[in-house]
Design an enzyme around this catalytic site. Structure first.
Site, mmCIF file in Angstrom:
data_model
loop_
_atom_site.group_PDB
_atom_site.id
_atom_site.type_symbol
_atom_site.label_atom_id
_atom_site.label_comp_id
_atom_site.label_asym_id
_atom_site.label_seq_id
_atom_site.Cartn_x
_atom_site.Cartn_y
_atom_site.Cartn_z
ATOM 1 N N PRO A 27 0.816 -1.218 0.000
ATOM 2 C CG PRO A 27 -0.793 -1.543 1.652
ATOM 3 C CD PRO A 27 0.499 -2.084 1.139
ATOM 4 C CD GLU A 28 4.077 2.476 -3.635
ATOM 5 O OE1 GLU A 28 4.336 3.585 -4.126
ATOM 6 O OE2 GLU A 28 4.492 1.415 -4.119
#
Length: 280
Positions: free
Chosen positions: A2-3
DNA sequence: AGTACGTCCTGATCGC
DNA sequence: TGCGATCAGGACGTAC
């Protein structure tokens, strides 16, 4: 993985799922090392009885301000998804998903579930979120993220630009994938020493970071709507192929894979020349 | 101070 | 076919 776009999408999912207004009635911590602050016992007691006021985001962190009987120092729950973390709001009757690490029971019979195979996710409960977030750089989708600010952060730094884009103090929210994507869009070789970038290149890089993240957020947002009530899975909202030998979508040259600070880095050797070059 | 590397984790994939 | 080795990487700690 997850960014920023995935975390932002998770935030919107939690809003759409109706988390604000709910009150936590129970907390189950399945992996105590996830809780960074305070102690696990204090964390559980602090969250229980807290009513969710909002769901916010800063960089890759999700912020959940709580209200506890109007106490003066309302705490904020902070979640970081690490590499493999994900959040779901499910009815308590629904079977537990694999890799469930933590559960936060809600007062309407549902449950906020923290999935995290690799256990790199983290939790905090603090009176002042700034204690956790103080080292974060500018928020890339806010006006504060200017080319001047980026140039200032990179000044005097001779490390590869790719490595510095991963530092959350330079700019908050980029990870390995969107760092590659931003450099690809800007036509900048990932190994270029940051201090060697021209003013024009830094400006282009800043624009490319914004473009990469904005495009990804929009794609996630659309698919989130379509996938409701589950968040979308397995999207690939970037343009540089993450597989060596695949053709560059712009020029057809095979994409190359190198290691930068131990991280897989994909780039186009034609569009991102080591010596730098203006992009059409 | 800046830079680089090891560490934490486990599911997926690779190679013999 | 099976199984051990390797890979993946966000953030932090340690070392130079």
């Amino acid at each position: 993985m997850p960014e920023l776009p995935e975390v932002e999408n998770t935030r919107r999912y939690l809003l759409q799922a109706g988390l604000p207004g709910r009150t936590f009635t129970d907390v189950q911590i399945g992996w105590v090392r996830s809780v960074k602050r305070p102690s696990v016992e204090e964390f559980v007691l602090g969250v229980m009885g807290g009513q969710v006021q909002d769901v916010q985001r800063r960089g890759k962190y999700i912020l959940v301000p709580l209200s506890k009987d109007g106490q003066p120092d309302d705490p904020t729950l902070i979640l970081h998804l690490g590499m493999t973390g994900g959040l779901r709001i499910h009815p308590r009757s629904r079977p537990l998903p694999p890799m469930l690490r933590h559960s936060f029971a809600l007062d309407d019979g549902s449950e906020l579930r923290f999935l995290d195979p690799r256990k790199f996710g983290h939790l905090w409960l603090v009176a002042d979120p700034r204690n956790v977030l103080s080292l974060l750089g500018p928020e890339p989708l806010d006006d504060e993220f200017t080319a001047e600010k980026l140039a200032q952060a990179l000044a005097g730094r001779n490390a590869p630009i790719k490595a510095l884009l991963l530092e959350q103090s330079i700019v908050a929210g980029l990870g390995n994938l969107y760092a590659d994507e931003s450099l690809y869009l800007a036509g900048i070789h990932p190994m270029r020493p940051a201090a060697g970038l021209s003013v024009g290149e830094i400006s282009r890089l800043r624009d490319s970071i914004i473009n990469a993240l904005t495009t990804a957020v929009a794609q996630y947002d659309q698919s989130r709507i379509e996938a409701w009530p589950e968040p979308p899975f397995a999207l690939s909202p970037w343009t540089i192929p993450r597989r060596s030998g695949e053709p560059c979508p712009r020029c057809g040259t095979p994409v190359e894979l190198i290691r930068v600070r131990g991280r897989s880095t994909y780039f186009c050797p034609q569009c991102q020349l080591p010596g730098g070059r203006l992009v059409p």
